[in-house]
Design a protein around this motif. Structure first.
Motif, PDB file in Angstrom:
ATOM      1  N   SER A 165     -62.515  56.331  11.112  1.00 21.84           N
ATOM      2  CA  SER A 165     -63.838  55.816  10.761  1.00 21.84           C
ATOM      3  C   SER A 165     -64.241  56.267   9.357  1.00 21.84           C
ATOM      4  CB  SER A 165     -64.872  56.285  11.789  1.00 21.84           C
ATOM      5  OG  SER A 165     -64.570  55.779  13.077  1.00 21.84           O
ATOM      6  N   GLN A 166     -63.942  57.531   9.031  1.00 21.53           N
ATOM      7  CA  GLN A 166     -64.199  58.016   7.675  1.00 21.53           C
ATOM      8  C   GLN A 166     -63.355  57.251   6.660  1.00 21.53           C
ATOM      9  OE1 GLN A 166     -63.788  62.225   7.210  1.00 21.53           O
ATOM     10  NE2 GLN A 166     -65.302  62.739   8.760  1.00 21.53           N
ATOM     11  N   ALA A 209     -64.409  54.812   3.353  1.00 20.76           N
ATOM     12  CA  ALA A 209     -63.874  55.051   2.012  1.00 20.76           C
ATOM     13  C   ALA A 209     -63.195  53.799   1.459  1.00 20.76           C
ATOM     14  CB  ALA A 209     -62.891  56.218   2.043  1.00 20.76           C
ATOM     15  N   MET A 259     -62.052  68.105   9.071  1.00 22.64           N
ATOM     16  CA  MET A 259     -62.738  66.824   8.938  1.00 22.64           C
ATOM     17  C   MET A 259     -63.678  66.838   7.742  1.00 22.64           C
ATOM     18  SD  MET A 259     -61.500  64.857  11.274  1.00 22.64           S
ATOM     19  CE  MET A 259     -62.674  63.518  11.499  1.00 22.64           C
ATOM     20  N   ARG A 260     -64.308  67.984   7.488  1.00 25.08           N
ATOM     21  CA  ARG A 260     -65.181  68.093   6.317  1.00 25.08           C
ATOM     22  C   ARG A 260     -64.365  67.937   5.035  1.00 25.08           C
ATOM     23  NH1 ARG A 260     -66.529  71.194   2.363  1.00 25.08           N
ATOM     24  NH2 ARG A 260     -64.919  72.710   2.907  1.00 25.08           N
ATOM     25  N   SER A 292     -54.505  60.178   2.752  1.00 24.22           N
ATOM     26  CA  SER A 292     -54.956  60.191   4.147  1.00 24.22           C
ATOM     27  C   SER A 292     -53.828  60.628   5.074  1.00 24.22           C
ATOM     28  CB  SER A 292     -55.454  58.804   4.556  1.00 24.22           C
ATOM     29  OG  SER A 292     -56.604  58.446   3.819  1.00 24.22           O
ATOM     30  N   LEU A 311     -61.658  61.914   0.824  1.00 28.69           N
ATOM     31  CA  LEU A 311     -61.822  60.457   0.855  1.00 28.69           C
ATOM     32  C   LEU A 311     -62.912  60.002  -0.113  1.00 28.69           C
ATOM     33  CD1 LEU A 311     -61.568  59.908   4.721  1.00 28.69           C
ATOM     34  CD2 LEU A 311     -59.849  59.319   3.015  1.00 28.69           C
ATOM     35  N   GLY A 312     -63.967  60.787  -0.209  1.00 34.42           N
ATOM     36  CA  GLY A 312     -65.054  60.418  -1.098  1.00 34.42           C
ATOM     37  C   GLY A 312     -64.706  60.555  -2.569  1.00 34.42           C
ATOM     38  N   SER A 342     -62.200  59.289  14.822  1.00 34.60           N
ATOM     39  CA  SER A 342     -63.203  59.842  13.910  1.00 34.60           C
ATOM     40  C   SER A 342     -62.672  59.859  12.477  1.00 34.60           C
ATOM     41  CB  SER A 342     -63.592  61.245  14.357  1.00 34.60           C
ATOM     42  OG  SER A 342     -64.528  61.817  13.476  1.00 34.60           O
ATOM     43  N   PHE A 343     -61.420  60.277  12.316  1.00 33.09           N
ATOM     44  CA  PHE A 343     -60.811  60.300  10.980  1.00 33.09           C
ATOM     45  C   PHE A 343     -60.678  58.887  10.429  1.00 33.09           C
ATOM     46  CE2 PHE A 343     -56.943  60.247   8.323  1.00 33.09           C
ATOM     47  CZ  PHE A 343     -57.352  61.114   7.320  1.00 33.09           C
ATOM     48  N   ALA A 399     -63.420  64.344   4.536  1.00 30.57           N
ATOM     49  CA  ALA A 399     -64.528  63.543   4.004  1.00 30.57           C
ATOM     50  C   ALA A 399     -64.665  63.739   2.500  1.00 30.57           C
ATOM     51  CB  ALA A 399     -65.828  63.917   4.714  1.00 30.57           C
TER      52      ALA A 399
END
Length: 276
Positions: free
Chosen positions: A187-188, A192, A50-51, A70, A57-58, A184-185, A54
């Motif tokens: 939502s990230q 983005a 997940m880190r 993704s 995506l960023g 959770s994924f 993130a």
């Protein structure tokens, strides 16, 4: 349960039972420790994935590239034979990416009775552990072998940006835990996409202001009406690189249009039409 058998009568007594009970207790503790270690290792792996998601995506600044990357990362987070990502714009299908399956149009994912339509209509995540136990299940063409599905919506400020789906060929692949991870994924991903869309809006706004400035610079001082109109249409065609750009003006009672096309030379005469 530990079971020990012998072909000899009265081979075991209370002493053997006590020894076996003691061994069973030690084995139970060892098994529980192994289970906890495996669970904690999986949680650490999931947190790292997940880190990394993130970070990915960023660092992505294009919507299409964002959707593709993704889906590539999704299979590292949860098991999936098929993954689908549908992006909405104003509540309507805009674009989509798939892995392991192909459907002709974005609208296919929201056809009545399908999982995508149910998620969008019911405003919630859905888990289908085994589609054979769902009498109302309606598969998409080509997905008949997929027996387990999970799907979530992703939102920004109460606006539904899209739907993320994952499917597996094994029954009971997905449950509440997988749905929570997928949410959770997603939502990230929503954050983005919101960031990229905002950047695109700001870029278009800057381009429009720049266009106005350049048009003003190029037409200022032109006093001839026909030359002024021609220069304006060339500015529009140059700025937006459209297939065709037209500008219509009134000349007495006639409507006169000038048209520039993408494939014409920059100095080529414009197409002119007069409609009485």
């Amino acid at each position: 349960v530990i079971d020990i058998e012998s072909v000899r009568p009265n081979a075991f007594g209370q002493n053997e039972a006590r020894i076996l009970s003691s061994m069973a207790q030690q084995l139970a503790i060892a098994l529980e420790n192994a289970r906890r270690y495996r669970w904690e290792s999986e949680q650490r792996r999931m947190a790292e994935e997940m880190r990394q998601a993130a970070v990915m995506l960023g660092a992505t600044h294009d919507v299409d590239n964002l959707l593709s990357r993704s889906l590539e990362h999704l299979e590292r987070i949860i098991p999936c034979d098929v993954a689908c990502l549908l992006l909405l714009q104003g509540g309507r299908p805009d674009r989509f990416k798939t892995k392991g399956i192909s459907l002709p149009t974005p609208e296919s994912w929201l056809e009545a009775g399908t999982l995508g339509a149910r998620i969008y209509a019911e405003h919630r995540s859905l888990v289908i552990p085994d589609v054979t136990r769902e009498p109302s299940w309606r598969p998409w063409p080509g997905t008949e072998k997929l027996l387990s599905w999970v799907g979530v919506r992703f939102l920004v400020r109460e606006e539904v940006l899209g739907i993320l789906l994952a499917g597996g060929t094994t029954p009971n692949t997905y449950g509440r835990e997988e749905a929570a991870v997928l949410f959770s994924f997603a939502s990230q991903l929503a954050l983005a996409i919101g960031r990229v869309r905002f950047s695109e809006q700001e870029r278009r706004r800057t381009e429009q202001l720049d266009l106005l400035h350049r048009v003003g610079q190029r037409v200022v001082g032109i006093m001839d009406r026909d030359q002024l109109v021609e220069e304006a249409i060339r500015c529009l065609q140059s700025a937006w690189q459209s297939y065709e750009s037209s500008l219509a003006t009134l000349d007495g009672s006639d409507l006169v249009t000038l048209t520039a096309t993408r494939f014409a030379e920059a100095t080529a005469p414009l197409l002119k039409a007069r409609v009485p």
